[in-house]
Design a protein around this motif. Structure first.
Motif, short mmCIF file in Angstrom:
data_model
loop_
_atom_site.label_atom_id
_atom_site.label_comp_id
_atom_site.label_asym_id
_atom_site.label_seq_id
_atom_site.Cartn_x
_atom_site.Cartn_y
_atom_site.Cartn_z
N THR A 1 -2.47 -4.68 1.92
CA THR A 1 -1.88 -5.23 2.73
C THR A 1 -0.05 -5.72 3.12
O THR A 1 0.09 -6.12 3.83
CB THR A 1 -2.22 -7.24 2.48
N GLY A 2 0.64 -4.68 2.47
CA GLY A 2 1.65 -4.84 2.75
C GLY A 2 2.78 -5.58 1.87
O GLY A 2 4.20 -5.88 2.14
N ARG B 1 -4.98 -3.82 10.46
CA ARG B 1 -5.73 -2.40 9.28
C ARG B 1 -7.42 -2.89 9.14
O ARG B 1 -7.33 -4.51 10.04
CB ARG B 1 -5.34 -2.32 7.87
N ASP C 1 -9.29 -0.01 2.39
CA ASP C 1 -9.42 0.17 3.86
C ASP C 1 -10.09 1.36 4.46
O ASP C 1 -10.49 2.84 4.02
CB ASP C 1 -8.05 0.51 2.81
N ARG D 1 -1.19 -6.71 8.41
CA ARG D 1 -0.20 -6.64 7.36
C ARG D 1 0.80 -7.42 7.35
O ARG D 1 1.23 -7.93 8.68
CB ARG D 1 0.28 -5.13 7.13
N ARG D 2 2.13 -7.38 6.49
CA ARG D 2 3.13 -8.58 6.50
C ARG D 2 4.25 -7.35 7.36
O ARG D 2 4.97 -8.52 8.39
CB ARG D 2 4.25 -8.17 5.46
#
Length: 730
Positions: A205-206, A258, A282, A252-253
């Motif tokens: 998710t970053g 993704r 992922d 993602r942040r």
């Protein structure tokens, strides 16, 4: 001995009494994700049964050893890979193969204690043959090692310090496994609704590890269209214990999108719901590959439009409902595109196709489906609610827009288009409606191009006549029943026959002589027209010496060539070579072409005319005045002779304008140094008019009907012997 050691090991470890087998179920769940299979088991093998410490994808608790794949794996003491159990004589009769869970593919790795005693196996199972590869053994072995360490952890729970070290080691292996396959684990505490992520979920998710994330925060990371689905899946699992799996997109942040696959199931403790746990995979790269493959299968590589296969599928679906929802399609074919490829090259042709595709895409309204049908042809499927009149109006606007495209190259080549439309309201196949659209398109091409033509019964009737004509012509060509007849062209001043035109004649199976007009539709077929031209060329070469002996060495013989002939440089070279090897010379041959052939002339056709002119052949423009841009043709092509179409002379009795047109063309021809022939002269009144305006050459029934060579010799042979003017009266 080994069997006894295994049974002792199972008893000593107290495996049947393990109260919490969640860790083993998580291992089997991870195995199904890593190996992309529906079932994974962690088994213990005893004397008469083998039972499961952990399982995913099945409700089975145990199976008899005689039906056990894992027994074979344990007995072999090494990994076991079975590609197709139905083809394995040891297993094809197993109840687990012929019945639930219908095992086809199996991959198993033995499970051992610390001191090497075999206990059972970690296995993956699929209903499909060939589901596993030898390269996947290492991945399963890594999970098997995790299971073995978990068993060791259980055995050492009495020693807290050793147990803590084992837990840390197990956690590390989990993290390594997660990183290896980009899989992270997660858990939601049902009582507190608190969300726990593994380090790999944070990586996917970053977000920074340890960053506090609530369930609503996590749901908000999903695509807006999928957020309700995610919330519903979690709620249903908590309330009903229903496992879930879905694939969706997150952002993602850092804003990067993704693609992830999420699996979750409820964990119960002491018979009560405790948490929901699962994994996140992922699968972005896999998703992008699948999207690329799907696009390659559905889209045209050059233009990005849907391809023929996609159109066929869409049309087939529409035709299934044709009786309640009318189906309307159109085929759009570019006019002049071949000349672009021939003259400017295929790279320019590709750019033209891309440009036209973009223009067509911008014109598409909601509900329309556009595809590149192939080559320079496009197919369109229209909404069922769109009336036929609206479809034709839309297509006419499209053709106008394409016609406004600027000319290409130094020769100013123009690109246009012709459309064929078909609409059906009764049950039929996709092939039938496409055939009708193609017929309409063919009719539009035949009628002069640049038009929208809708299929109707008249077009169908013409097609039937065309097929009959094709059969007649092909039969005559195949059996040597095609030949040349010759019609005189007369010098009106002295009555001398100065030329003849070679005209196609056929004998049918009953011996009846047919004129070319009776099979005209078949002559539009390029393959047949080329065969006719070769037959006519051979006839002229064979008959030419007798004709020259009859009418004089300067006599010219007119040979009609088709557009298909002139667009093939090999035929033109063949014509030149044949005349060079014959008693005739290029000065004896007049090549007749029509104005419609020159409308989009360019490339090979223009080069062919220039080659013939350079060799000394006379180029004659037939049916002059009935086409387009006639004066432009006289300037742009090596024309030395023109024939005024018979419609003008036929109309002079009641149409004064026809008289003026004939007089103007004859005067213009004289000023330009062109030989002018008036076709279709049949009456004395017509001849007197032509004499009065100084017409030099005439052709028509008044001076002779087309005759086969023997008839021609019979009619004029006697006149040649007496020295009388060679003239045949109708």
């Amino acid at each position: 001995m080994k069997n006894d050691l295994r049974l002792d090991g199972i008893r000593n470890l107290g495996l049947p009494e393990i109260p919490d087998r969640d860790v083993f179920s998580r291992i089997t769940l991870l195995a199904t994700m890593m190996l992309d299979c529906p079932i994974a088991l962690l088994s213990a093998v005893e004397d008469t049964r083998h039972w499961f410490l952990g399982c995913t994808g099945t409700d089975l608790d145990e199976t008899p050893t005689e039906d056990s794949f894992c027994v074979m794996c344990v007995q072999s003491e090494e990994p076991l890979l079975i590609a197709d159990a139905r083809q394995d004589p040891r297993l094809c009769g197993s109840a687990l193969v012929t019945g639930a869970p219908f095992i086809r593919s199996y991959l198993g790795v033995p499970i051992r204690t610390d001191d090497g005693v075999l206990l059972g196996a970690l296995c993956a199972i699929s209903h499909e043959p060939g589901a596993f590869r030898a390269e996947q053994i290492a991945s399963l072995a890594m999970l098997a090692q995790l299971a073995e360490q978990s068993l060791t952890l259980h055995a050492r729970t009495r020693a807290l310090s050793l147990a803590n070290a084992a837990l840390q080691q197990t956690s590390q292996i989990f993290r390594q496994a997660e990183r290896a396959v980009n899989v992270g684990s997660w858990r939601v505490d049902i009582a507190t609704r608190r969300l726990h992520w593994s380090d790999q979920v944070y990586a996917i998710t970053g977000l920074d590890p340890g960053h506090s994330v609530s369930v609503p925060d996590a749901v908000h990371m999903y695509h807006p269209h999928d957020r309700q689905m995610v919330s519903d899946a979690l709620r249903d699992t908590i309330e009903d214990g229903k496992p879930f799996m879905f694939e969706t997109s997150i952002r993602r942040r850092d804003g990067e999108p993704r693609r992830i696959r999420v699996v979750g199931e409820r964990i119960d403790m002491d018979g009560r719901p405790d948490s929901v746990a699962g994994i996140i995979l992922d699968c972005t790269e896999e998703h992008l590959r699948n999207v690329a493959l799907k696009r390659a299968a559905e889209r045209d590589q050059l233009t990005g439009l849907y391809n023929r296969a996609s159109f066929d599928r869409r049309l087939a679906g529409a035709m299934q409902k044709v009786e309640t929802e009318p189906v309307t399609i159109a085929l759009l074919d570019l006019d002049g595109f071949k000349e672009v490829n021939d003259t400017l090259g295929h790279l320019v042709g590709d750019r033209v196709l891309e440009t036209i595709s973009e223009r067509l895409k911008t014109r598409m309204a909601p509900g329309m489906f556009l595809a590149r049908w192939g080559g320079d042809e496009f197919a369109m499927l229209f909404p069922t609610s769109m009336p036929l009149a609206a479809v034709t109006a839309f297509l006419e606007d499209v053709l106008i827009e394409l016609d406004d495209m600027p000319p290409l190259g130094s020769t100013l080549l123009k690109i246009g288009a012709t459309c064929g439309v078909a609409r059906m309201t009764t049950q039929a196949s996709s092939e039938e409606i496409m055939r009708r659209a193609d017929l309409a398109l063919y009719r539009g091409k035949d009628a002069g191009r640049g038009a929208v033509v809708c299929w109707d019964e008249q077009i169908e009737a013409r097609q039937s006549e065309r097929q009959k004509a094709i059969a007649q012509l092909r039969g005559a060509l195949n059996h040597g029943r095609a030949m040349a007849a010759y019609q005189p062209i007369v010098d009106l001043e002295n009555g001398a026959i100065v030329s003849v035109e070679a005209l196609l004649r056929l004998r049918d199976e009953d011996g009846r002589l047919l004129e070319a007009s009776e099979v005209f539709a078949a002559l539009l077929d390029p393959e047949l027209s080329r065969r006719v031209s070769r037959v006519m060329l051979d006839s002229v070469v064979a008959d030419g010496p007798a004709i020259l002996a009859l009418f004089g060495p300067d006599t010219r013989i007119g040979l009609n060539l088709s557009e298909a002939d002139l667009r093939r440089g090999d035929f033109v070279q063949h014509l030149i070579d044949v005349i060079d090897d014959s008693p005739l010379t290029p000065r004896n041959i007049t090549i007749e072409v029509t104005e419609t052939m020159l409308i989009d002339a360019g490339g090979q056709l223009r080069a062919s005319l220039a080659m013939l002119d350079d060799c000394g052949f006379t180029i004659c423009l037939d049916d002059f005045g009935t086409g387009f841009s006639s004066l432009t043709h006289l300037r742009a092509f090596p024309i030395h002779k023109v024939k005024i179409d018979r419609d003008f002379i036929a109309a002079i009795a009641e149409d004064h304008q026809a008289r003026l047109i004939i007089q103007a063309i004859i005067q213009m021809g004289g000023n330009l140094g062109l030989r002018v022939v008036v076709e279709g002269v049949e009456t004395e009144e017509q001849e007197l008019f032509l004499r009065a305006i100084g017409c030099p050459l005439v052709q028509g029934y008044r001076y002779g009907r087309p005759a086969l060579l023997p008839d021609l010799l019979a009619a004029f042979g006697g006149q040649r012997e007496t020295g009388a003017p060679l003239r045949l009266r109708a």
